[in-house]
Every structure is written in C-alpha cells, then in structure tokens.
Design an enzyme around this catalytic site. Structure first.
Site, mmCIF file in Angstrom:
data_model
loop_
_atom_site.group_PDB
_atom_site.id
_atom_site.type_symbol
_atom_site.label_atom_id
_atom_site.label_comp_id
_atom_site.label_asym_id
_atom_site.label_seq_id
_atom_site.Cartn_x
_atom_site.Cartn_y
_atom_site.Cartn_z
ATOM 1 N N ARG A 196 0.854 -1.183 0.000
ATOM 2 C CA ARG A 196 0.000 0.000 0.000
ATOM 3 C C ARG A 196 0.889 1.231 0.000
ATOM 4 O O ARG A 196 1.702 1.417 0.904
ATOM 5 C CB ARG A 196 -0.860 -0.046 1.268
ATOM 6 C CG ARG A 196 -2.094 0.772 1.189
ATOM 7 C CD ARG A 196 -2.957 0.513 2.398
ATOM 8 N NE ARG A 196 -2.394 1.064 3.607
ATOM 9 C CZ ARG A 196 -3.115 1.407 4.665
ATOM 10 N NH1 ARG A 196 -4.416 1.239 4.652
ATOM 11 N NH2 ARG A 196 -2.551 1.894 5.734
ATOM 12 N N THR A 253 -0.605 7.625 -1.065
ATOM 13 C CA THR A 253 -1.924 7.570 -1.707
ATOM 14 C C THR A 253 -2.819 6.477 -1.114
ATOM 15 O O THR A 253 -4.020 6.486 -1.349
ATOM 16 C CB THR A 253 -1.769 7.255 -3.207
ATOM 17 O OG1 THR A 253 -1.230 5.922 -3.328
ATOM 18 C CG2 THR A 253 -0.837 8.236 -3.901
ATOM 19 N N ASP A 293 0.954 -2.582 12.051
ATOM 20 C CA ASP A 293 1.280 -3.078 10.703
ATOM 21 C C ASP A 293 1.566 -4.582 10.782
ATOM 22 O O ASP A 293 2.572 -5.022 11.343
ATOM 23 C CB ASP A 293 2.505 -2.341 10.150
ATOM 24 C CG ASP A 293 2.740 -2.686 8.688
ATOM 25 O OD1 ASP A 293 2.691 -1.782 7.848
ATOM 26 O OD2 ASP A 293 2.954 -3.888 8.387
ATOM 27 N N ASP A 341 4.966 -5.887 9.329
ATOM 28 C CA ASP A 341 6.117 -5.554 10.186
ATOM 29 C C ASP A 341 6.126 -6.416 11.441
ATOM 30 O O ASP A 341 7.192 -6.835 11.903
ATOM 31 C CB ASP A 341 6.077 -4.071 10.572
ATOM 32 C CG ASP A 341 6.511 -3.176 9.419
ATOM 33 O OD1 ASP A 341 7.232 -3.666 8.527
ATOM 34 O OD2 ASP A 341 6.116 -1.993 9.411
HETATM 35 O O1 PRP Z 1 -7.015 -2.541 2.832
HETATM 36 P P1 PRP Z 1 -5.794 -1.739 2.527
HETATM 37 O O2 PRP Z 1 -5.973 -0.273 2.824
HETATM 38 O O3 PRP Z 1 -5.253 -1.987 1.155
HETATM 39 O O4 PRP Z 1 -4.675 -2.183 3.595
HETATM 40 C C1 PRP Z 1 -4.437 -3.505 3.883
HETATM 41 C C2 PRP Z 1 -3.118 -3.952 3.326
HETATM 42 O O5 PRP Z 1 -2.053 -3.298 4.008
HETATM 43 C C3 PRP Z 1 -1.146 -4.274 4.541
HETATM 44 O O6 PRP Z 1 -0.130 -4.577 3.638
HETATM 45 P P2 PRP Z 1 1.119 -3.595 3.416
HETATM 46 O O7 PRP Z 1 0.840 -2.623 2.336
HETATM 47 O O8 PRP Z 1 1.515 -3.006 4.740
HETATM 48 O O9 PRP Z 1 2.210 -4.571 2.890
HETATM 49 P P3 PRP Z 1 3.062 -5.653 3.691
HETATM 50 O O10 PRP Z 1 2.156 -6.839 3.861
HETATM 51 O O11 PRP Z 1 4.207 -5.914 2.800
HETATM 52 O O12 PRP Z 1 3.471 -5.070 5.004
HETATM 53 C C4 PRP Z 1 -2.044 -5.460 4.764
HETATM 54 O O13 PRP Z 1 -1.339 -6.655 4.949
HETATM 55 C C5 PRP Z 1 -2.935 -5.440 3.564
HETATM 56 O O14 PRP Z 1 -2.389 -6.071 2.437
HETATM 57 O O1 URA Z 2 -4.033 -1.282 10.317
HETATM 58 C C1 URA Z 2 -3.473 -1.663 9.270
HETATM 59 C C2 URA Z 2 -3.834 -1.182 7.999
HETATM 60 C C3 URA Z 2 -3.175 -1.649 6.902
HETATM 61 N N1 URA Z 2 -2.192 -2.564 7.061
HETATM 62 C C4 URA Z 2 -1.835 -3.039 8.268
HETATM 63 O O2 URA Z 2 -0.936 -3.878 8.375
HETATM 64 N N2 URA Z 2 -2.480 -2.570 9.346
HETATM 65 MG MG MG Z 3 2.670 -3.756 6.049
#
Ligand code: PRP
Ligand code: URA
Ligand code: MG
Length: 209
Positions: A104, A108, A200, A203
């Site tokens: 994400r 944006t 997150d 993370d």
């Molecule tokens: O519903 P949304 O607003 O799209 O947010 C949710 C997304 O955000 C996080 O991923 P992230 O972008 O942090 O990637 P990561 O899994 O690599 O940490 C999570 O694991 C989802 O995939």
């Molecule tokens: O709360 C949140 C939102 C998006 N992605 C995450 O990992 N946590």
């Molecule tokens: Mg993430």
C-alpha cells in the site's frame, strides 16, 4: 450480496486479543497468526462439498464422506498474508499456493502490484485469499480482481481484522466473494490504519520495525 462471517469462536477471539497487544513480540505474533488462520480455515471450509465413499474398516464395511468438488488454492497477499499460509495448509494440505505481491503506497494508500504467481489451473480451483488486514480494501479488491482476470470463479476472503470501510468496499466491488473476518474493528485513522487494530501486520510478522 456477499455473506460476511464474523468469527465468534472463543479461541479466535482470545487469540486476536492476545496479538493486538504491542507487547507481543515477533515470534509469538507470527505463531499466533498461524493458529488463528487454522481456526478460521476450519470455519471457512464448513460448506465444502462431500460425497459418499465406501470404506472397509477392520470391523465392517461402511459408507463415509469425503471431499469432492473443485480443488482448492490458498493465495496470500504479500507480505503479511504469508503469515496465514501454514495455518491454512495444516487443514487443507493438498491446496496449491499462489502469491500476489501488493504493497500500500504510504502517500496515496493505493495498492502497488509487484508480484503475481498463481497455480496454472487456478481457474479450476476454489481460492481462499488471505491477508491479516482489511483496511481501505484497496489491496484485497485489487488482488481479487487479478484472480478474476485469470478466470477464477469461486473466491473467499479471510482476514483477521477488518475495518467497516474495507468491508463496504469489498461488498460493493466483489459482491460474489464471501468474507471471513476474525474481528470487525471501529474505523480507520488518518493514516488509514485500523483502530484499534494491531498495527502493521507485515512488520509485526517479520520483525521489520
Ligand atoms: O485494505 P488496505 O488499505 O489496502 O490495507 C491492507 C493492506 O495493508 C497491509 O499490507 P502492506 O501494504 O503493509 O504490505 P506488507 O504486507 O508488505 O506489510 C495489509 O497486509 C494489507 O495487504
Ligand atoms: O491497520 C493496518 C492497515 C493496513 N495494514 C496493516 O498492516 N495494518
Ligand atoms: Mg505492512
């Protein structure tokens, strides 16, 4: 309209409360995410089709039940979705695994695609898309759109924590996809993180912060 299943099993609720705490470290967080995924898989596979099968036990002949219908696939949204794969496979070990890489954009909040590798016969399988977090719904709706473009017809989405905004968007864009949600939280904050959420998920699973 899709069906939204909010998990009411006490073990799932207990384990979700446990991993919300900021004091839970990477190892435990990752382990318990896997356990929750297994329990959610149990709930999300309740309606898999069965057929009769003849069995000869050491005592007598009988008729039992075995799975039939389409084969299964699990598709994690990278990275955080990886944390749910082993828990899913502990219950459905014959499932194939595809990967969709999305992150994400922090400015944006739109999903950015960086990887997609799916089983060659994914259009003939029932697919369980897994990601611990459903926030705005940008990532999950995009991942499901990618699967539909590959011809996948039966899709379910499993997440551990969802925000109402994400659920609404999923139901609007993919009304044919049933949702299995561990806990439905209050809202998103100004950074589009789920409140109260767990931070997150990626993370916390991989220890990158
Ligand atoms: O519903 P949304 O607003 O799209 O947010 C949710 C997304 O955000 C996080 O991923 P992230 O972008 O942090 O990637 P990561 O899994 O690599 O940490 C999570 O694991 C989802 O995939
Ligand atoms: O709360 C949140 C939102 C998006 N992605 C995450 O990992 N946590
Ligand atoms: Mg993430």
């Amino acid at each position: 309209m899709s069906v939204v299943h909010i998990m009411d099993h006490p073990l799932i609720q207990h384990k979700i409360s446990y991993i919300r705490s900021e004091e839970v470290g990477t190892k435990e967080f990752r382990e318990v995410v896997g356990e929750i995924a297994g329990l959610m898989c149990f709930e999300a596979t309740r309606d898999l089709k069965l057929q009769d099968v003849k069995i000869k036990t050491p005592i007598s002949e009988t008729v039992g039940k075995e799975l039939t219908g389409k084969k299964l696939a699990v598709v994690p949204i990278l990275r955080a979705g990886l944390g749910m794969v082993d828990g899913m496979l502990s219950l459905i070990p014959a499932a194939k695994v595809g990967h969709i890489g999305l992150y994400r954009d922090p400015e944006t909040f739109e999903p950015v695609e960086y990887y997609c590798k799916l089983p060659a016969d994914c259009d003939e399988r029932e697919v369980f898309v897994v990601d611990p977090m459903l926030a705005t719904g940008g990532s999950s709706t995009a991942a499901i759109q990618m699967l539909k473009e590959k011809g996948v017809k039966r899709i379910r989405f499993l997440c551990i924590i969802a925000a109402p905004e994400g659920v609404e968007r999923m139901q609007k864009e993919h009304p044919d996809v049933d949702l299995y949600i561990g806990a439905l939280d209050e809202r998103l904050n100004e950074h589009k993180y789920i409140v109260p959420g767990l931070g997150d998920a990626g993370d916390r699973i991989f220890g990158t912060k």
